[in-house]
Design a protein around this motif. Structure first.
Motif, PDB file in Angstrom:
ATOM      1  N   UNK A 179     145.361 -14.470  18.110  1.00  0.00           N
ATOM      2  CA  UNK A 179     144.705 -15.727  17.771  1.00  0.00           C
ATOM      3  C   UNK A 179     143.189 -15.644  17.933  1.00  0.00           C
ATOM      4  N   UNK A 180     142.713 -14.773  18.818  1.00  0.00           N
ATOM      5  CA  UNK A 180     141.272 -14.574  18.933  1.00  0.00           C
ATOM      6  C   UNK A 180     140.711 -14.069  17.609  1.00  0.00           C
ATOM      7  N   UNK A 181     141.410 -13.099  16.999  1.00  0.00           N
ATOM      8  CA  UNK A 181     140.979 -12.619  15.687  1.00  0.00           C
ATOM      9  C   UNK A 181     141.036 -13.718  14.642  1.00  0.00           C
ATOM     10  N   UNK A 182     142.085 -14.530  14.681  1.00  0.00           N
ATOM     11  CA  UNK A 182     142.215 -15.630  13.723  1.00  0.00           C
ATOM     12  C   UNK A 182     141.074 -16.623  13.875  1.00  0.00           C
ATOM     13  N   UNK A 183     140.738 -16.960  15.125  1.00  0.00           N
ATOM     14  CA  UNK A 183     139.625 -17.885  15.358  1.00  0.00           C
ATOM     15  C   UNK A 183     138.304 -17.312  14.832  1.00  0.00           C
ATOM     16  N   UNK A 184     138.052 -16.039  15.129  1.00  0.00           N
ATOM     17  CA  UNK A 184     136.821 -15.417  14.626  1.00  0.00           C
ATOM     18  C   UNK A 184     136.797 -15.429  13.103  1.00  0.00           C
ATOM     19  N   UNK A 185     137.952 -15.205  12.486  1.00  0.00           N
ATOM     20  CA  UNK A 185     138.045 -15.255  11.026  1.00  0.00           C
ATOM     21  C   UNK A 185     137.724 -16.643  10.488  1.00  0.00           C
ATOM     22  N   UNK A 186     138.221 -17.687  11.176  1.00  0.00           N
ATOM     23  CA  UNK A 186     137.927 -19.058  10.757  1.00  0.00           C
ATOM     24  C   UNK A 186     136.441 -19.357  10.920  1.00  0.00           C
ATOM     25  N   UNK A 187     135.868 -18.943  12.069  1.00  0.00           N
ATOM     26  CA  UNK A 187     134.427 -19.167  12.293  1.00  0.00           C
ATOM     27  C   UNK A 187     133.602 -18.470  11.215  1.00  0.00           C
ATOM     28  N   UNK A 188     133.952 -17.198  10.941  1.00  0.00           N
ATOM     29  CA  UNK A 188     133.219 -16.451   9.928  1.00  0.00           C
ATOM     30  C   UNK A 188     133.373 -17.052   8.547  1.00  0.00           C
ATOM     31  N   UNK A 189     134.563 -17.527   8.224  1.00  0.00           N
ATOM     32  CA  UNK A 189     134.791 -18.143   6.914  1.00  0.00           C
ATOM     33  C   UNK A 189     133.953 -19.395   6.747  1.00  0.00           C
ATOM     34  N   UNK A 190     133.874 -20.207   7.807  1.00  0.00           N
ATOM     35  CA  UNK A 190     133.024 -21.406   7.722  1.00  0.00           C
ATOM     36  C   UNK A 190     131.552 -21.015   7.591  1.00  0.00           C
ATOM     37  N   UNK A 191     131.144 -19.972   8.313  1.00  0.00           N
ATOM     38  CA  UNK A 191     129.763 -19.508   8.239  1.00  0.00           C
ATOM     39  C   UNK A 191     129.404 -19.084   6.814  1.00  0.00           C
TER      40      UNK A 191
END
Length: 664
Positions: A179-191
């Motif tokens: 889930x840490x990877x998933x969260x980073x992916x969501x943050x990066x996608x929003x960025x």
């Protein structure tokens, strides 16, 4: 349709709240009726929606629920989105969950905490429905974490058992890594996209192909790094190689939980997420290669372990891990329709196998070791025929030129054909690993059937069973049953087996055209590769029959080893020696992780506890201050003698000291 969607999603939540808060005051029967009724209502409303999409070219339906977040440039609402992909998942989730609820009426009939159990089941289903109806990534993450929480509660339901508590914690912690990877992916996608709306992201994704982004001090391809981070989340939830170790331990939960988590819901969340975001992955060929390699490796790895396990539920658990590998490498080569088709068929036959295993365990007084089964087909015939249907489905019995076969035949063959037709080196490797895994799948599936339902009864060797008949082996004499009489499960448990058997037999036959060949059916819900679909139909005949050939070879091997000459498995295990032990011990992943992560974490924790907390903070903080006050109080107590002359002397000395200070 909008009202139906709201009821489908929120009926399980309402049922979970009522059963959970009412608990024992509500009583077992009302809790079961409310939760099971809520799930059957959701199921009844899901099928018409799916059949409507089955007709093809139906637009997605968006149902606003409430305003959620407005913070600067980031804003998103709680919205339910239903398109073809979601409609498939609604049917799968609600159907399996409703049948698991009904099955649990019989399986959990003696448990004192039934309201809590059924509340957890319904909460799990609600979280999964939230995940698949998400219209933005944050809403998907809400369902994602809700599923993780509910699975923790269900796996550790029998919390009195230390092994159940440890398994629940293990599942929770390993999933948090993903889930840490998933969260980073969501943050990066929003960025990158400045939105969390899934439709807007997917529309803009192709234009981002070839762009770069800075991550961890280096420049990376934007879509590759985003997709890899998101895929790490999928690896955790769907138990792919490296983050798979929680899956077999999750068998500590009740068998209905195993069926719900491992068949159609939690473990398929990662596959669903990759297919939902398929336009993003299409813009990142390197990420797709990683998905293909990881999926193919998992497919083969888990199948090898399944051939050595003795616990009936663990065999099926590793089978789930292997089948998920098929789904991922199908998505990796671009065959997202085939991946979802295998998810769909797998839900029926894997839920059937798990619930069938639960029926066997119920008949054998909770004995799970297949070495102590044997000869059960005459004693529990309905369970036998149901598991036979599931076995024929998972092994992929069918004949291509006759156009007939069980569910797994259609979906597994489509995946292998897609891997071969992709023309890439990763796809070619996936084809061969997948074909080998199909051989092993046939072997361990028929091994399970032969050990359980054929041969002489070996019940006398089980301590579980002998405790029920109160006979020693000497008292039982030559009778290898030990005086035990297996019993068929009640109809409340057998009815779900019968219904799932129909799906295991017919699901592939009925729906393969829409899932694989009909672009209008998907209507933009996934990235549809028409060139790949055409190439799949042009693969050599030997490729089309590869799964059937290895299925027959696996059956013959299992028959020879466990029926014709039962001494073969022990001889082979002894001959292979360290290789067998390596595979039996699950490729030593648990030992490796224990050495690399668990022991250092415990050492660091003890260091902070003993040297940091107790040795430093407490010593010079609370404990030190308390010691100082205590010593000061002791000195003050010695001064308080109670004699007037002593007090006068102290006052005189104080006066002298004060005058001295003033003068000098």
């Amino acid at each position: 349709m909008q009202t139906s969607i709201l009821i489908i999603v929120f009926a399980p939540l309402l049922a979970a709240i009522i059963a959970g808060l009412g608990n024992r005051k509500l009583g077992n029967m009302p809790a079961k009726v409310i939760t099971t009724g809520g799930l059957f209502l959701s199921c009844a409303l899901s099928w018409p929606i799916f059949l409507q999409f089955l007709g093809g070219d139906v637009a997605a339906t968006v149902v606003p629920v409430l305003k959620w977040v407005q913070s600067g440039t980031m804003s998103f609402d709680w919205v339910l989105r239903v398109d073809t992909l979601t409609a498939i998942m609604l049917v799968v989730i609600t159907s399996v969950s409703a049948l698991v609820h009904l099955y649990s009426w019989g399986y959990m009939s003696d448990d004192p905490d039934q309201p809590r159990f059924f509340a957890y089941l319904s909460l799990f289903t609600f979280a999964m429905l939230m995940l698949v109806t998400a219209n933005n990534l944050v809403q998907m993450f809400f369902g994602w974490e809700g599923v993780g929480l509910a699975s923790y509660l269900l796996i550790g339901f029998w919390f009195q058992r230390p092994s159940a508590g440890a398994a629940a914690i293990k599942a929770f912690v390993v999933n948090r890594v993903g889930d840490l990877g998933f969260m980073l992916g969501i943050f990066g996608t929003f960025l990158v996209f400045q939105t969390t709306s899934i439709p807007e992201i997917l529309e803009a994704a192709p234009a981002m192909a070839g762009s770069t982004i800075t991550f961890m001090g280096a420049r990376w391809d934007t879509m590759t790094i985003l997709c890899l981070l998101l895929f790490i989340g999928a690896m955790g939830k769907s138990a792919q190689l490296g983050l798979h170790t929680w899956l077999p331990d999750a068998m500590e939960g009740p068998t209905p939980v195993s069926a719900l988590i491992h068949a159609a819901t939690m473990v398929t969340a990662g596959v669903f997420m990759v297919c939902r975001l398929s336009p993003m992955f299409e813009a990142a060929p390197a990420a797709l290669t990683v998905v293909t390699v990881v999926g193919a490796a998992t497919c083969f790895f888990a199948a090898t372990i399944g051939t050595t396990q003795w616990d009936i539920k663990r065999v099926i658990a590793y089978s789930t891990c292997s089948q998920l590998g098929y789904m991922f490498f199908a998505a990796g080569v671009g065959a997202y329709g085939a991946a979802m088709f295998h998810l769909f068929t797998h839900a029926f036959f894997k839920a059937l196998l798990f619930l069938g295993a639960g029926s066997v365990i119920h008949a054998m007084h909770h004995e799970q070791d297949m070495r102590y089964y044997g000869g059960l087909r005459k004693h529990i015939p309905i369970t036998f025929w149901a598991m036979m249907a599931g076995t024929l489905a998972i092994t992929g019995l069918g004949v291509y030129h006759l156009g007939a076969g069980f569910a797994g035949f259609w979906s597994k063959d489509a995946i292998l054909e897609a891997a071969y037709a992709s023309g890439t080196s990763a796809g070619n490797a996936a084809f061969w690993l997948g074909t080998t895994a199909a051989l092993l799948t046939s072997f361990y599936s028929w091994r399970l059937m032969f050990l359980t339902f054929w041969g002489r009864p070996r019940w006398i060797e089980s301590e579980h069973i002998q405790h029920t008949v109160h006979k020693t082996p000497e008292q039982a004499g030559a009778d290898t049953t030990g005086g035990y009489h297996p019993h068929e499960s009640p109809w409340v448990m057998l009815t779900p087996l019968v219904v799932l058997s129909v799906g295991a037999v017919l699901a592939g036959q009925m729906f393969h055209t829409q899932f694989i060949d009909t672009e209008a059916f998907w209507n933009g819900a996934i990235a549809y590769n028409e060139h790949l679909i055409h190439a799949m139909h042009e693969v050599p005949t030997l490729v089309k029959y590869a799964a059937f050939i290895v299925m027959v070879l696996g059956f013959i091997g299992a028959w020879y080893a466990y029926i014709r000459k039962p001494s073969v498995p022990a001889a082979v295990a002894q001959q292979l020696g360290p290789i067998y032990r390596f595979v039996y011990r699950k490729w030593m992943f648990d030992e490796l992780y224990n050495y690399v992560f668990v022991k250092p974490a415990f050492w660091l924790g003890r260091l902070f506890w003993k040297a940091g907390d107790e040795g430093t903070i407490n010593r010079f903080g609370p404990d030190g201050a308390a010691w100082l006050v205590m010593r000061g109080s002791g000195l003050a107590a010695r001064v308080q003698s109670g004699y007037l002359t002593s007090y006068a002397l102290i006052m005189l000395l104080g006066l002298v000291a004060a005058i001295t200070w003033v003068l000098f």
